[in-house]
Motif scaffolding. Structure first.
Motif, PDB file in Angstrom:
ATOM      1  N   ILE A 198       0.862  -1.181   0.000  1.00  0.00           N
ATOM      2  CA  ILE A 198       0.000   0.000   0.000  1.00  0.00           C
ATOM      3  C   ILE A 198       0.896   1.228   0.000  1.00  0.00           C
ATOM      4  O   ILE A 198       1.754   1.375   0.877  1.00  0.00           O
ATOM      5  N   ASP A 199       0.725   2.092  -0.970  1.00  0.00           N
ATOM      6  CA  ASP A 199       1.562   3.286  -1.110  1.00  0.00           C
ATOM      7  C   ASP A 199       0.648   4.479  -1.372  1.00  0.00           C
ATOM      8  O   ASP A 199       0.242   4.737  -2.504  1.00  0.00           O
ATOM      9  N   LEU A 200       0.295   5.205  -0.308  1.00  0.00           N
ATOM     10  CA  LEU A 200      -0.681   6.275  -0.424  1.00  0.00           C
ATOM     11  C   LEU A 200      -0.247   7.390  -1.365  1.00  0.00           C
ATOM     12  O   LEU A 200      -1.093   8.032  -1.997  1.00  0.00           O
ATOM     13  N   GLU A 201       1.037   7.638  -1.449  1.00  0.00           N
ATOM     14  CA  GLU A 201       1.525   8.756  -2.259  1.00  0.00           C
ATOM     15  C   GLU A 201       2.213   8.311  -3.542  1.00  0.00           C
ATOM     16  O   GLU A 201       2.728   9.153  -4.293  1.00  0.00           O
ATOM     17  N   ASP A 202       2.233   7.010  -3.811  1.00  0.00           N
ATOM     18  CA  ASP A 202       2.883   6.485  -5.031  1.00  0.00           C
ATOM     19  C   ASP A 202       4.293   7.035  -5.217  1.00  0.00           C
ATOM     20  O   ASP A 202       4.657   7.493  -6.301  1.00  0.00           O
ATOM     21  N   HIS A 203       5.094   6.938  -4.163  1.00  0.00           N
ATOM     22  CA  HIS A 203       6.420   7.553  -4.264  1.00  0.00           C
ATOM     23  C   HIS A 203       7.556   6.653  -3.796  1.00  0.00           C
ATOM     24  O   HIS A 203       8.634   7.131  -3.479  1.00  0.00           O
ATOM     25  N   VAL A 218       5.601  10.034   4.697  1.00  0.00           N
ATOM     26  CA  VAL A 218       6.550  11.110   4.994  1.00  0.00           C
ATOM     27  C   VAL A 218       7.996  10.637   4.903  1.00  0.00           C
ATOM     28  O   VAL A 218       8.921  11.440   5.021  1.00  0.00           O
ATOM     29  N   ASP A 219       8.206   9.335   4.691  1.00  0.00           N
ATOM     30  CA  ASP A 219       9.550   8.774   4.578  1.00  0.00           C
ATOM     31  C   ASP A 219       9.465   7.532   3.684  1.00  0.00           C
ATOM     32  O   ASP A 219       9.272   6.418   4.166  1.00  0.00           O
ATOM     33  N   PRO A 220       9.584   7.719   2.367  1.00  0.00           N
ATOM     34  CA  PRO A 220       9.319   6.633   1.405  1.00  0.00           C
ATOM     35  C   PRO A 220      10.169   5.378   1.585  1.00  0.00           C
ATOM     36  O   PRO A 220       9.791   4.312   1.108  1.00  0.00           O
ATOM     37  N   GLY A 221      11.292   5.473   2.271  1.00  0.00           N
ATOM     38  CA  GLY A 221      12.129   4.295   2.459  1.00  0.00           C
ATOM     39  C   GLY A 221      11.688   3.402   3.599  1.00  0.00           C
ATOM     40  O   GLY A 221      12.253   2.340   3.820  1.00  0.00           O
ATOM     41  N   ARG A 222      10.656   3.820   4.323  1.00  0.00           N
ATOM     42  CA  ARG A 222      10.249   3.097   5.543  1.00  0.00           C
ATOM     43  C   ARG A 222       8.910   2.395   5.344  1.00  0.00           C
ATOM     44  O   ARG A 222       7.985   2.944   4.738  1.00  0.00           O
ATOM     45  N   ASN A 223       8.815   1.182   5.894  1.00  0.00           N
ATOM     46  CA  ASN A 223       7.560   0.448   5.907  1.00  0.00           C
ATOM     47  C   ASN A 223       6.874   0.655   7.249  1.00  0.00           C
ATOM     48  O   ASN A 223       7.383   0.226   8.289  1.00  0.00           O
ATOM     49  N   VAL A 224       5.725   1.311   7.260  1.00  0.00           N
ATOM     50  CA  VAL A 224       4.993   1.573   8.502  1.00  0.00           C
ATOM     51  C   VAL A 224       4.578   0.265   9.172  1.00  0.00           C
ATOM     52  O   VAL A 224       4.462   0.191  10.391  1.00  0.00           O
ATOM     53  N   ALA A 225       4.377  -0.786   8.377  1.00  0.00           N
ATOM     54  CA  ALA A 225       3.916  -2.081   8.900  1.00  0.00           C
ATOM     55  C   ALA A 225       5.063  -3.039   9.178  1.00  0.00           C
ATOM     56  O   ALA A 225       4.841  -4.255   9.284  1.00  0.00           O
ATOM     57  N   ALA A 226       6.281  -2.545   9.327  1.00  0.00           N
ATOM     58  CA  ALA A 226       7.441  -3.431   9.504  1.00  0.00           C
ATOM     59  C   ALA A 226       7.334  -4.288  10.760  1.00  0.00           C
ATOM     60  O   ALA A 226       7.852  -5.405  10.799  1.00  0.00           O
ATOM     61  N   ALA A 227       6.675  -3.786  11.802  1.00  0.00           N
ATOM     62  CA  ALA A 227       6.565  -4.542  13.059  1.00  0.00           C
ATOM     63  C   ALA A 227       5.457  -5.581  13.027  1.00  0.00           C
ATOM     64  O   ALA A 227       5.364  -6.427  13.922  1.00  0.00           O
TER      65      ALA A 227
END
Length: 455
Positions: A198-203, A218-227
């Motif tokens: 899922i990529d809300l900003e397509d970036h 706000v930080d395209p290199g990071r996966n919010v769901a990593a945990a």
């Protein structure tokens, strides 16, 4: 039905006013302390309290104290120490303060005021960007976020801390922003498969290998769901499917688990006829997210030890318990840190003294020679079976608890847990577990024995 849920989880106007009042007092206190010391320190209310997406009854505040990139975080930390008399210093990536202020639990976190969320100096620096991003997009959908958070909480998948491995509040809010409503999030989740992106900003073009990838806007290199673990992800998927088929309040508000009484625990032991083993030792003075990965590592090391020696582990679990025993009592010294517990259920806990060892194919002459030499005094053999050498030897450990007592302190269990184990531990087997009376552990056992999820 959803309105009935909201009536229980939506903060009342009185609750909101109380939270805002306490937050203003803390912010004002920080500003006063900074001015008096002539140091910079910009206080910011962040998290769900700032966005109006906090669940009724939650009395937690996250207040960051920002300093410029060229400054030292120590000045902000010193201010945090003086906000409330009742506090303790904790450490994640760097030190922060956990305080009690007028009945609220408050995390006071120093951070750097960076200009770009993808160019942070410490992990917490992106949190103000998260707060601004969500606040600008969640308006009018706060109730949908509350419904999703309570659904996740009720189904046991809410919380990104390593103990849970579930969905963070920020992740839940992003899902609502993307889909627009609680029901729409569930409808999409019902069709998720491993590797969902899922990529809300397509970036983002970065590859991730997590079960669910939600690119941080706000930080395209990071996966919010990593945990998020695979099991928590698909517990949510299964619960979403079931709820869409047959909505029930139980998804949001499951029946509370009562601690097992002595008779209930005896009944479980008698019904299961397995061997229950409990390893218990004192917790080190570390935060939860440091402890739990090591506790899981210890659990896996113990399971591997038992498996290597022929003992079959059916299931296991771990927890950190800090409650008082039944009937009260005082805890002295460092016992406030609580006890770490590793609970194991074995299908096989006793083995015969004789053990078969299967060696290499006979046609591998050199390997066969070494195998025979390594077993100079077998009970029987070596003999040939299906083309391989076989010997029957004397097993060193015939009893699983005996093996644990002999080997557990030497296992690789993490840099903080290893020293604690070597300082001392207790092992309880079967009926001996009745000696452990504290309520947290008895509730843990109740959850273990009645394990059932919305699947």
């Amino acid at each position: 039905m959803l309105e009935a849920v909201l009536s229980r989880v939506r903060p009342s106007p009185l609750e909101r006013d109380r939270l805002k009042s306490v937050a203003r007092k803390i912010v004002s206190r920080i500003e006063e302390l900074a001015d008096a010391r002539g140091v910079e320190g910009e206080p910011m209310l962040v998290g769900s309290a700032a966005r109006g997406t906090w669940l009724s009854g939650d009395h937690d505040l996250d207040i960051f104290i920002g300093v410029s990139e060229g400054s030292n975080l120590s000045s902000a930390l010193e201010i945090a120490r003086r906000v409330a008399p009742n506090f303790e210093e904790r450490y994640a990536e760097h030190a922060y303060v956990h305080a009690i202020f007028e009945g609220f639990e408050v995390d006071l976190v120093p951070c750097y005021l960076v200009e770009d969320g993808s160019k942070i100096l410490s992990a917490v620096d992106r949190t103000p960007f998260h707060s601004r991003y969500v606040s600008a997009r969640i308006r009018g959908r706060e109730d949908e976020a509350l419904l999703l958070k309570q659904f996740m909480k009720g189904t046991g998948v809410y919380g990104s801390e390593l103990k849970v491995g579930g969905f963070s509040g920020y992740l839940a809010e992003l899902l609502v922003i993307r889909r627009g409503s609680f029901i729409s999030v569930l409808e999409e989740a019902a069709h998720w498969r491993p590797g969902e992106v899922i990529d809300l900003e397509d970036h983002s073009s970065r590859e991730h290998e997590d079960p669910l990838v939600v690119v941080d806007p706000v930080d395209p290199g990071r996966n919010v769901a990593a945990a998020l673990t695979l099991d928590r992800m698909f517990t949510f998927v299964a619960a979403s499917r079931l709820f869409l088929e047959e909505p029930k309040l139980d998804f949001f508000f499951p029946a509370p688990v009562s601690p097992l009484s002595d008779d209930e625990l005896r009944d479980q032991i008698a019904k299961r006829k397995s061997t229950l083993i409990l390893l218990e030792f004192e917790a080190p003075d570390q935060v939860e997210d440091v402890i739990f990965p090591q506790l899981r590592k210890a659990e896996q090391s113990i399971r591997a030890l038992l498996d290597r020696n022929g003992f079959s582990v059916m299931r296991s679990d771990v927890d950190w318990h800090r409650n008082l025993p039944l009937g009260g009592g005082e805890r002295g010294g460092s016992e406030w840190r609580g006890l770490l517990r590793i609970f194991l259920e074995l299908s096989v806990a006793s083995l015969p003294r004789v053990e078969r060892r299967i060696g290499p194919p006979v046609w591998e002459a050199e390997h066969s020679k070494k195998f025979a030499a390594s077993h100079p005094y077998p009970l029987s053999g070596p003999y040939v079976e299906d083309g391989r050498l076989v010997v029957e030897t004397t097993r060193k450990f015939v009893d699983a608890p005996e093996l644990l007592r002999s080997q557990v302190a030497n296992l690789s269990v993490g840099r903080h847990l290893g020293p604690q184990l070597r300082r001392g531990y207790k092992i309880y087997v079967g009926q001996e577990i009745l000696e452990v009376e504290d309520l947290e552990f008895r509730a843990f056992l109740a959850r273990y024995f009645s394990a059932r999820e919305w699947v």
